[in-house]
Each structure stands twice: as structure tokens, then as C-alpha cells.
Design a protein around this motif. Structure first.
Motif, PDB file in Angstrom:
ATOM      1  N   SER A   1       0.812  -1.222   0.000  1.00 17.06           N
ATOM      2  CA  SER A   1       0.000   0.000   0.000  1.00 17.06           C
ATOM      3  C   SER A   1       0.842   1.266   0.000  1.00 17.06           C
ATOM      4  O   SER A   1       0.337   2.336  -0.340  1.00 17.06           O
ATOM      5  CB  SER A   1      -0.930   0.002   1.218  1.00 17.06           C
ATOM      6  N   GLU A   2       2.118   1.176   0.387  1.00 14.39           N
ATOM      7  CA  GLU A   2       2.987   2.350   0.354  1.00 14.39           C
ATOM      8  C   GLU A   2       3.448   2.685  -1.065  1.00 14.39           C
ATOM      9  O   GLU A   2       3.916   3.793  -1.304  1.00 14.39           O
ATOM     10  CB  GLU A   2       4.207   2.127   1.243  1.00 14.39           C
ATOM     11  N   VAL A   3       3.331   1.739  -1.979  1.00 14.46           N
ATOM     12  CA  VAL A   3       3.817   1.938  -3.345  1.00 14.46           C
ATOM     13  C   VAL A   3       2.667   2.134  -4.319  1.00 14.46           C
ATOM     14  O   VAL A   3       2.704   3.044  -5.155  1.00 14.46           O
ATOM     15  CB  VAL A   3       4.688   0.733  -3.780  1.00 14.46           C
ATOM     16  N   PHE A   4       1.638   1.308  -4.211  1.00 13.95           N
ATOM     17  CA  PHE A   4       0.522   1.353  -5.150  1.00 13.95           C
ATOM     18  C   PHE A   4      -0.720   1.896  -4.457  1.00 13.95           C
ATOM     19  O   PHE A   4      -0.887   1.733  -3.243  1.00 13.95           O
ATOM     20  CB  PHE A   4       0.233  -0.031  -5.719  1.00 13.95           C
ATOM     21  N   LEU A   5      -1.584   2.504  -5.271  1.00 18.44           N
ATOM     22  CA  LEU A   5      -2.842   3.013  -4.739  1.00 18.44           C
ATOM     23  C   LEU A   5      -3.740   1.872  -4.290  1.00 18.44           C
ATOM     24  O   LEU A   5      -4.368   1.920  -3.240  1.00 18.44           O
ATOM     25  CB  LEU A   5      -3.547   3.865  -5.802  1.00 18.44           C
ATOM     26  N   HIS A   6      -3.809   0.832  -5.094  1.00 16.46           N
ATOM     27  CA  HIS A   6      -4.532  -0.382  -4.727  1.00 16.46           C
ATOM     28  C   HIS A   6      -3.512  -1.437  -4.299  1.00 16.46           C
ATOM     29  O   HIS A   6      -2.305  -1.244  -4.425  1.00 16.46           O
ATOM     30  CB  HIS A   6      -5.375  -0.874  -5.901  1.00 16.46           C
ATOM     31  N   ASN A   7      -3.985  -2.542  -3.817  1.00 14.45           N
ATOM     32  CA  ASN A   7      -3.111  -3.630  -3.380  1.00 14.45           C
ATOM     33  C   ASN A   7      -3.164  -4.756  -4.401  1.00 14.45           C
ATOM     34  O   ASN A   7      -3.917  -5.724  -4.245  1.00 14.45           O
ATOM     35  CB  ASN A   7      -3.532  -4.148  -1.995  1.00 14.45           C
ATOM     36  N   PRO A   8      -2.389  -4.659  -5.475  1.00 12.83           N
ATOM     37  CA  PRO A   8      -2.437  -5.719  -6.488  1.00 12.83           C
ATOM     38  C   PRO A   8      -1.659  -6.946  -6.027  1.00 12.83           C
ATOM     39  O   PRO A   8      -0.829  -6.895  -5.121  1.00 12.83           O
ATOM     40  CB  PRO A   8      -1.768  -5.064  -7.699  1.00 12.83           C
ATOM     41  N   ALA A   9      -1.948  -8.057  -6.661  1.00  9.70           N
ATOM     42  CA  ALA A   9      -1.224  -9.296  -6.377  1.00  9.70           C
ATOM     43  C   ALA A   9       0.127  -9.250  -7.074  1.00  9.70           C
ATOM     44  O   ALA A   9       0.218  -9.024  -8.282  1.00  9.70           O
ATOM     45  CB  ALA A   9      -2.032 -10.495  -6.860  1.00  9.70           C
ATOM     46  N   LEU A  10       1.192  -9.440  -6.302  1.00  7.33           N
ATOM     47  CA  LEU A  10       2.546  -9.407  -6.851  1.00  7.33           C
ATOM     48  C   LEU A  10       2.876 -10.762  -7.448  1.00  7.33           C
ATOM     49  O   LEU A  10       3.622 -11.563  -6.872  1.00  7.33           O
ATOM     50  CB  LEU A  10       3.543  -9.022  -5.753  1.00  7.33           C
TER      51      LEU A  10
END
Length: 657
Positions: A391-400
Motif C-alpha cells: 500500500s505504500e507503493v501502489f494506490l490499490h493492493n495488487p497481487a505481486l
């Protein structure tokens, strides 16, 4: 013949009329190019077509030898029963790859691409190609140059002594022929006499770096002990260093709550300039991108410099009386004296050169600063993803996890970064050149000469309007601070609300005019911000809510996903721990202890004391916590728990209805 100004009394005497006839005498034509500027065509001993006819078969032979040294089963298990095949050019996802050598080869490849775009003959050994077939040869050249320099990467990727030897010979051959060509023919007819020499300097530096790296790797290979190479790499790799940095006990910071101005300035400087940190290394693709972008800035700046500056200098040197008479024929009166008019035009052209060079230097400096600043953000983003803070990098929480779009964006990240750097530098040069011209010819030159004070006259005529706007702006700020705001020790409240409403109503028309100025300034700031940050893919040029529509930022996000999921240092260390017992040589009791401790983080031959046990427990807990939040393992862990009918984090299972 006579030339008269409209009421200016310029050049209307009879003596001058007699002298005008002398300008049209049939004088002998002077050479258009001075003798010292004539460049004689030069033919080196090894021309380009012969150079490629020699190097291309040799590169193919080296590639065949390297492919025989490596069996395919090391690269792809079960593929054609391990017959010889092409080796991998470079392991982009391995943290311990030869980063300097790979960056040098990509720099050489980009210099060849610049030559391909600018030269009339795309393929050197097919000179004099027709215009109809030239585009087809360009497409073929886009595949030829990567194949030509592919053996330089293959020789370093196999980590074999014979590969290092062949790569050194190949790099020295490339470097020696290029140096000999430029020694014999330092000048050329293209753009500028020294453009060919200056444009090939990055390529020569990359070849020189490879020429010294291959012998160094060969000597290091000869001095190595005959131990297992995998165990040596694993013991001294970046992953182990990263793990040790993460698990060691952090020191308490004694930073004051209110730091001083020098300390805050130092922190800001450290946040803008990239400095190495212990236990962290940038991925290989980011290092390659930074190298190629630096070469791109140099090549584009050199091309813009030699394309504009010599032309303006020739025009400035050719200014004479004929130009003054021609301008007078169009009604342009520069000055009453002819010599003064010539000097003034030459000064204007010199000021134009200064503006262009200043804009170019400013553009290059800002582009380099933006790229260096992006390295700092790359590091913070990767460290956040390594510890699971998505969440610190992306606006949403995508699957890495890998996907079709993510793999495509990861492959094209370096190429896109180079392209947007080139476009950003060109845009900055155009905008800054226009701005410097406006400042120079509307402000500086009129002040120096006291002429053409158009801007100052406009400001002088509109000074009541500007004074009203400034007074309204300052007055509203002062009233908001001292009349309409009450500041106490614990709270802030509005005061004199009736007067506040009255002033708001009365200043509405003035604030509309201030809003027009603010809107124009907003457009200028937005345009300058986007132009300056055009070279960066790590930030979006759009709003936070629609940042996914920015193709550059979307490419960067997918690139981070692949890097965080496939080259996570904690995941690599964990895999090494799982593989260590089968290849470890030592007493059985010591083997289990070393694996459990996390790559010999806390080795001790003495009986374990209470403090040692607590440190071991704390280390094991941190290791379990980081593995639990590892983005590379989280997706597999969740799917396994679901298949097993349980929920993560100790939640009770729900029986299906």
C-alpha cells in the motif's frame, strides 16, 4: 539609388547614394567555405564495411564455441536431451550478475542504434542502398546489431574461463579497430567535423571497460579454489548481506525532535542524491537503464549542439553591409550607423547562441537530476515491496505475481525509459530555449541598450492594475492573519465574521482577476512540471485516481511486480536454506545448526548461553515474520491454505454449505 527611413533621416545623403553603387560591382566570387574549413574525405585502412565483414563471422564463431561449452540442460531441463544451445545473454533477475559488463554491452548497442538512425546506410556492408529498400535494411539492422554484440554477453554469462578469454579477444578487437579508425580519420563531413569522433566516445569507453573486465574475470577464475561455485556465491552473495542487514539489531537513533537547518538540508540532499546503502543493491535492469539513459543524454545533447551552433556561427560571420541594406529595404532600421547595425546584429546572434547553450545545459542538468532522484525512489519502492508494504507503493493492493502485461512491461522497461528520456530532453530544450530568448530579448538586452522597451512600456501603462492586484493579495493575507484569525495556545478560531463576509463580497471582482492570473500560472506550472518529469517513469504525470492511464507509470508498476516477486532476496535465501543440507559438507550436528541459524548468522562453538538463546529466538522470529510477509510466497501460501480448508492468520475455517 537612395534609401530613406520614414521620418528618421537615415542614409539620405548624396555621398551615401554614390557609395551604394559600389555594392553591385561584379567582383570575383569568393569561395563559400574558407580553406581551413574544407574537410578532405578520409578512407581508413579498415573501413566500416570491412570491419563488419571481419567482426561478424568472428562473433558467430565465438557464439558457436560458447554454445558448445554450455549444455542446454543447464538452461532448460529436459529440452532436446541436453544438446548444445544458445546460452542466456544475462540473468536479469539474478542479484549477483556481472552488472558492469552487461551495462557496457547495452551502451554499445544503444550507440549502434544512434548510428543506425542517423546514417544513410543502415548496414555498413551494404553501402549505397536505394531509397526504396532502405527501410527494409533498417529493419534488418535492428536485428543485426543485437546479434553482433550478443557473444559479448554470452561469454560473461557462462562464467567459464574459455568464455572470458574469447570475450576479451572479441572486445579488444572491437576497441582496437574503432580506435585505429578514429586515429586515422578524426574528422568527417557529417553535421560537424568532429561529430563522428565525439559520438563514438561512449562506445569506445564501453569497449574499453569490457576489455579490462574480461581479463580481470579470467584472472579471478584462475585463482579460485576448486570448491563448489554455488556454495561460494551463496555464502558471499547479495542476498545473504541483505538478510544480515535486515535481521541485525537496529541502533536507537538519537536524532533531535527539531533538527537544525543544516541537518534538514543534509537530509534533503541525501533524499535527492542516490548514495549506496549497506545491504541493498539496485536490480540489474535499473543499472542498465541508468547507463543507457546517460549515454542517451550525451548523444542527444551532442546532436542538438552540432546541429544548431555551427550554423548560427556561420550566419553571424557572414553579416555585412548587404544584410543591412536588405533589412532597410524591408523597412527595418537597426541603427543609424552601418557599422553599429552590423555589430548589433552580431551581438543579437551571439546572445541567441548563449540562450541555446544555456537552455541545453539546463535541460541536461535537470534530466540527470531527475534520473538520479528516480534511483532513490526505486530503492524505497523495492524495499517497501520486499517487506510486504504494498500500500505504500501502489494506490490499490495488487497481487505481486507474474502476468502477461507484467512480463511485457518488464521486458520493455529499459527501452521505454531510454525513449522517454530522449523525448523529455528534447521538450525541455525547446521550452527552455524559448524562455531564455524571451527573458534575454525582452528584459536583459533592452535594459543594457535602452532600446525596444516594449515589455516595460506595457507594464508602465498597466501599473495601476498590477498595483491593485498586489495590494488586494497582500491585504487579504494580512486581514486573514491579524483580523479574522484568533490564535490561542490550544486552538485556532475565526474572528470578526461580519467583517469577513463583507470583505469577501466586496473583493469578489478583484479576486476574479486574481483567479485569471492564478489559472495562467497553474497552466505554466503544470506544463513545466510535466516537461521536467517526462523522463521519469516512477511517477505518474496524471492524477492519483487515473494514474493507471499513464502508460509509462503502468510499465513501471508492472516492472516492480516482477522484480519483487521473482528476485526477492529473502526468497532466494530461503531457497538456499532448503537446498543447503544436501550439498553441505560437515558434521551432522553442525549442519542442522547452521541451516536453522540462517546462513551462519550466529555461529558459536561454545555452549549456548541465555543471551545467545534469546538472540537466536529473536532472529528466528524475524526470519519467520519476513517469510510470512514475503510477496513472492504470499500468493502460494494463501492458495495452499485455501486448498487445505483453513484460513490464514489463525482464523477459523468455514464449512461449506
Amino acid at each position: 539609388m537612395s534609401v530613406t527611413g520614414a521620418g528618421n533621416g537615415t542614409w539620405s545623403t548624396e555621398a551615401e547614394e554614390e557609395n551604394y553603387d559600389d555594392w553591385y560591382l561584379d567582383l570575383p566570387a569568393e569561395p563559400s567555405t574558407p580553406p581551413h574549413e574544407i574537410i578532405v574525405p578520409c578512407n581508413p585502412t579498415v573501413p566500416d564495411h570491412l570491419y563488419h565483414l571481419i567482426v561478424a563471422p568472428l562473433s558467430l564463431a565465438v557464439l558457436l564455441v560458447v554454445s558448445l561449452l554450455v549444455r542446454r540442460r543447464r538452461l532448460c531441463k529436459g529440452c532436446l536431451n541436453g544438446v548444445p544451445g544458445l546460452p542466456s545473454p544475462v540473468n536479469f533477475l539474478h542479484p549477483d550478475a556481472q552488472k558492469a559488463g552487461a551495462a557496457a554491452v547495452f551502451g554499445v548497442l544503444f550507440c549502434s542504434l544512434c548510428r543506425l538512425v542517423l546514417d544513410p546506410d543502415p548496414l555498413p556492408f551494404l553501402a549505397g542502398s536505394s531509397l526504396q529498400n532502405r527501410e527494409y535494411w533498417k529493419i534488418l539492422a535492428l536485428l543485426y546489431y543485437p546479434a553482433l554484440y550478443y557473444p559479448l554477453l554470452a561469454c560473461m554469462s557462462i562464467r567459464h574461463g574459455a568464455g572470458y578469454f574469447l570475450g576479451g579477444i572479441l572486445s579488444w578487437l572491437h576497441c582496437g579497430i574503432l580506435i585505429w579508425q578514429k586515429i586515422q580519420c578524426p574528422q568527417s563531413l557529417k553535421f560537424h567535423r568532429y561529430y563522428a569522433l565525439l559520438s563514438v566516445l561512449p562506445q569506445l569507453l564501453c569497449f574499453l571497460l569490457l576489455s579490462f573486465l574480461y581479463p580481470a574475470w579470467l584472472l579471478k577464475k584462475c585463482k579460485q579454489d576448486k570448491k563448489s561455485e554455488d556454495s561460494q556465491v551463496a555464502e558471499k552473495s547479495y542476498c545473504v548481506e541483505y538478510l544480515q542487514t535486515i535481521l541485525k539489531k537496529k541502533k536507537k537513533s538519537n536524532s533531535p525532535l527539531n533538527p537544525s537547518l543544516p541537518s534538514r538540508s543534509w537530509r534533503f540532499l541525501n533524499s535527492c542524491l542516490y548514495s549506496p546503502q549497506q545491504g541493498f543493491q539496485l536490480p540489474l535492469k535499473l543499472i542498465i537503464s541508468a547507463t543507457v539513459c546517460g549515454i542517451c543524454i550525451y548523444q542527444v545533447a551532442l546532436l542538438m549542439l552540432v546541429g544548431f551552433l555551427p550554423t548560427v556561427q556561420k550566419i553571424r560571420a557572414s553579416i555585412d553591409m548587404e544584410v543591412i541594406l536588405m533589412l532597410a529595404g524591408f523597412g527595418l532600421n537597426i541603427a543609424e550607423d552601418r557599422n553599429e547595425a552590423i555589430d548589433l546584429i552580431k551581438y543579437y546572434l551571439w546572445a541567441l547562441e548563449v540562450c541555446y547553450v544555456s537552455a541545453l545545459v539546463l535541460s541536461c542538468a535537470l534530466t540527470v537530476c531527475m534520473l538520479v532522484r528516480s534511483l532513490v525512489l526505486h530503492r524505497s519502492n523495492l524495499k517497501a515491496l520486499y517487506r510486504g508494504a504494498v500500500s505504500e507503493v501502489f494506490l490499490h493492493n495488487p497481487a505481486l505475481r507474474p502476468s502477461r502485461s507484467a512480463i511485457f512491461c518488464w521486458m520493455s522497461f529499459t527501452s521505454y525509459q531510454t525513449a522517454v528520456t530522449c523525448i523529455g530532453l528534447l521538450l525541455q530544450q525547446v521550452v527552455f530555449f524559448i524562455c531564455t530568448i524571451l527573458i534575454t530579448f525582452l528584459v536583459i538586452v533592452p535594459i543594457v541598450y535602452g532600446k525596444n522597451l516594449l515589455l516595460f512600456r506595457i507594464l508602465e501603462a498597466m501599473w495601476p492594475f498590477w498595483a491593485l492586484l498586489v495590494l488586494a493579495l497582500i491585504g487579504q493575507h494580512l486581514c486573514a492573519r491579524f483580523a479574522f484569525l484568533t490564535i490561542s495556545a490550544t486552538n485556532r478560531e475565526l474572528n470578526n465574521r461580519r467583517a469577513l463576509y463583507l470583505v469577501t463580497y466586496l473583493l469578489f471582482p478583484v479576486n476574479v482577476l486574481l483567479g485569471v492570473i492564478m489559472g495562467i500560472w497553474r497552466v505554466v506550472i503544470s506544463a513545466l512540471f510535466n516537461i521536467v518529469h517526462m523522463c521519469r517513469l516512477d511517477i505518474s504525470l496524471l492524477h492519483r485516481a487515473v494514474e493507471t492511464f499513464d502508460p509509462g507509470y503502468r510499465t513501471y508498476c508492472h516492472f516492480l511486480k516482477i522484480e519483487a516477486s521473482q528476485s526477492h532476496p529473502m526468497m532466494r535465501t530461503f531457497c538456499f536454506l532448503l537446498m543447503q543440507p544436501s550439498s553441505y559438507e560437515g558434521p551432522p550436528g553442525q549442519k542442522a545448526g547452521d541451516v536453522e541459524e540462517g546462513i551462519q548468522l550466529m555461529q558459536s562453538k561454545k555452549p549456548l548461553m541465555k543471551g545467545v538463546l534469546s538472540r537466536q529466538s529473536r532472529t528466528r522470529w524475524w526470519l519467520a515474520y519476513t517469510l510470512l510477509n514475503n510477496p513472492s510466497l504470499l500468493a502460494f501460501r494463501t492458495s495452499r491454505l485455501r486448498l487445505a480448508g483453513s484460513m490464514p492468520n489463525g482464523m477459523p475455517t468455514v464449512e461449506p454449505k
